[in-house]
Scaffold this active site. Sequence first.
Site, PDB file in Angstrom:
ATOM      1  N   ASP A  14      -3.539   5.101  -1.022  1.00 16.45           N
ATOM      2  CA  ASP A  14      -4.082   4.727   0.291  1.00 16.45           C
ATOM      3  C   ASP A  14      -4.274   5.961   1.172  1.00 16.45           C
ATOM      4  OD1 ASP A  14      -4.997   2.936   2.190  1.00 16.45           O
ATOM      5  OD2 ASP A  14      -3.000   2.564   3.031  1.00 16.45           O
ATOM      6  N   ASN A  62      -9.972  -6.174  -0.400  1.00 22.05           N
ATOM      7  CA  ASN A  62     -10.952  -5.132  -0.067  1.00 22.05           C
ATOM      8  C   ASN A  62     -12.397  -5.655  -0.118  1.00 22.05           C
ATOM      9  OD1 ASN A  62      -9.006  -2.481  -1.648  1.00 22.05           O
ATOM     10  ND2 ASN A  62      -9.079  -3.066   0.507  1.00 22.05           N
TER      11      ASN A  62
HETATM   12  C1  IPE Z   1      -4.401  -1.235  -0.566  1.00 23.71           C
HETATM   13  O1  IPE Z   1      -4.868  -0.490   0.515  1.00 23.71           O
HETATM   14  C2  IPE Z   1      -5.447  -1.327  -1.628  1.00 23.71           C
HETATM   15  C3  IPE Z   1      -5.754  -0.097  -2.370  1.00 23.71           C
HETATM   16  C4  IPE Z   1      -5.201   1.065  -2.181  1.00 23.71           C
HETATM   17  C5  IPE Z   1      -6.747  -0.228  -3.395  1.00 23.71           C
HETATM   18  P1  IPE Z   1      -5.501  -1.166   1.814  1.00 23.71           P
HETATM   19  O2  IPE Z   1      -5.889  -0.075   2.715  1.00 23.71           O
HETATM   20  O3  IPE Z   1      -6.542  -2.129   1.427  1.00 23.71           O
HETATM   21  O4  IPE Z   1      -4.263  -1.976   2.389  1.00 23.71           O
HETATM   22  P2  IPE Z   1      -4.016  -2.562   3.850  1.00 23.71           P
HETATM   23  O5  IPE Z   1      -5.222  -3.350   4.229  1.00 23.71           O
HETATM   24  O6  IPE Z   1      -3.816  -1.396   4.770  1.00 23.71           O
HETATM   25  O7  IPE Z   1      -2.775  -3.383   3.728  1.00 23.71           O
HETATM   26  C1  IPE Z   2      -7.604   3.414  -0.066  1.00 29.45           C
HETATM   27  O1  IPE Z   2      -7.976   4.097   1.070  1.00 29.45           O
HETATM   28  C2  IPE Z   2      -8.783   3.089  -0.961  1.00 29.45           C
HETATM   29  C3  IPE Z   2      -9.141   1.663  -0.978  1.00 29.45           C
HETATM   30  C4  IPE Z   2      -8.484   0.718  -0.373  1.00 29.45           C
HETATM   31  C5  IPE Z   2     -10.312   1.310  -1.750  1.00 29.45           C
HETATM   32  P1  IPE Z   2      -8.468   3.360   2.398  1.00 29.45           P
HETATM   33  O2  IPE Z   2      -9.942   3.208   2.333  1.00 29.45           O
HETATM   34  O3  IPE Z   2      -7.718   2.094   2.605  1.00 29.45           O
HETATM   35  O4  IPE Z   2      -8.078   4.417   3.487  1.00 29.45           O
HETATM   36  P2  IPE Z   2      -7.468   4.139   4.937  1.00 29.45           P
HETATM   37  O5  IPE Z   2      -6.246   3.295   4.757  1.00 29.45           O
HETATM   38  O6  IPE Z   2      -8.531   3.460   5.736  1.00 29.45           O
HETATM   39  O7  IPE Z   2      -7.147   5.504   5.450  1.00 29.45           O
HETATM   40 MG    MG Z   3      -5.991   1.679   3.551  1.00 28.67          MG
END
Ligand code: IPE
Ligand code: IPE
Ligand code: MG
Length: 243
Positions: A14, A62
Amino acid sequence: MNRAVPSHIAIIMDGNGRWAKQRSLPRKSGHKAGINPTRDVIKFCMKRKIKTLTLFIFSTENWSRPMDEINWIMELFLSTLKSEIDELHKQGVRLRFIGDMSSLNEQIKMSISNAEKLTVNNNNMNLVLAISYGGRQDILSASKKIIKKSKSDDTFFPEISEDIFESELMTTLLPNVDLLIRTGGEKRVSNFLLWQIAYAEIYFTDILWPSFTEKDLDEALIFYSNRERRFGKISKQLEERDC
Ligand code: IPE
Ligand code: IPE
Ligand code: MG
C-alpha cells in the site's frame, strides 16, 4: 524467540498513491513505481528461501476506484506479467492467482492461465498474486462449494472440519500465513486473507510501497524472529518443546 524464517509471507503493498502525491505526480506514476519493489521483493524472498509469497495486487473493493485508475492498474499488471514471466519461470517460481477471475478481462484471464500452466512444475518458490481478491469472498465461495458438494453427497456435511474448509479456499494446499506485512502506514487488513492470517504475525511499516527496499524486508524478518508464537499455549510449554 522464534528464530525460524517464515514459510509464508503475505504483503499488502500500500501507499502508491501517496508516494506519487508527495512528488506532485499523478497516482498512475505511483502504481508504476510500485513495480520495481515488487520485482525486488520476489528476488529477496527467494534469496532468503521463503517458500510462499502472496502479494495483494488489487482488492474486490478496489473495483470502486475511478475507472481510469482501474484500467491503468490492469494494464500495468498485464504488461508486467508478460515481461516478467519468462524470468520467473527460469528462477523456478510457481505462479498462482487468487481472486474472482470472472471479473477480469479475457486477455488477463488468458495470461494468468498461461502463467499458471507454464510454471506448474516449478518448486523453488510459490508466488501467489491476489487480484480482484477479497478474504470474505474467499470464505463465502468456499462455503458455497462445500454446500454444493454436501447436496450431492449427504455423508459429506457432518464431516466438515478446518482441513476440509481450508481445502476449498482459494489458497488451497498453501500453508497459513506466518508473517503479514503492510506498507503505507495503515493498521488494518483491508479484507486480505482473513482465514489464512488467523495466527500470522503482523508487521506494519510507514514506508510507502514504491520506497520498500531489501532493508525494510529484513526489518520485518527481524520483527518476526523476535516474536514468540504461542498459538494459545504458555511460554513454558514452548521451552519444554525446544529442549
Ligand atoms: C489494500 O489497499 C489493497 C491493496 C494493496 C491491493 P487499499 O488502499 O485498497 O486499502 P484501504 O482502502 O486503504 O483499506
Ligand atoms: C496500493 O496503493 C495499490 C492498490 C490498492 C492497487 P494505493 O493506490 O492504495 O495507494 P494509497 O493508499 O492511495 O497511497
Ligand atoms: Mg491504499
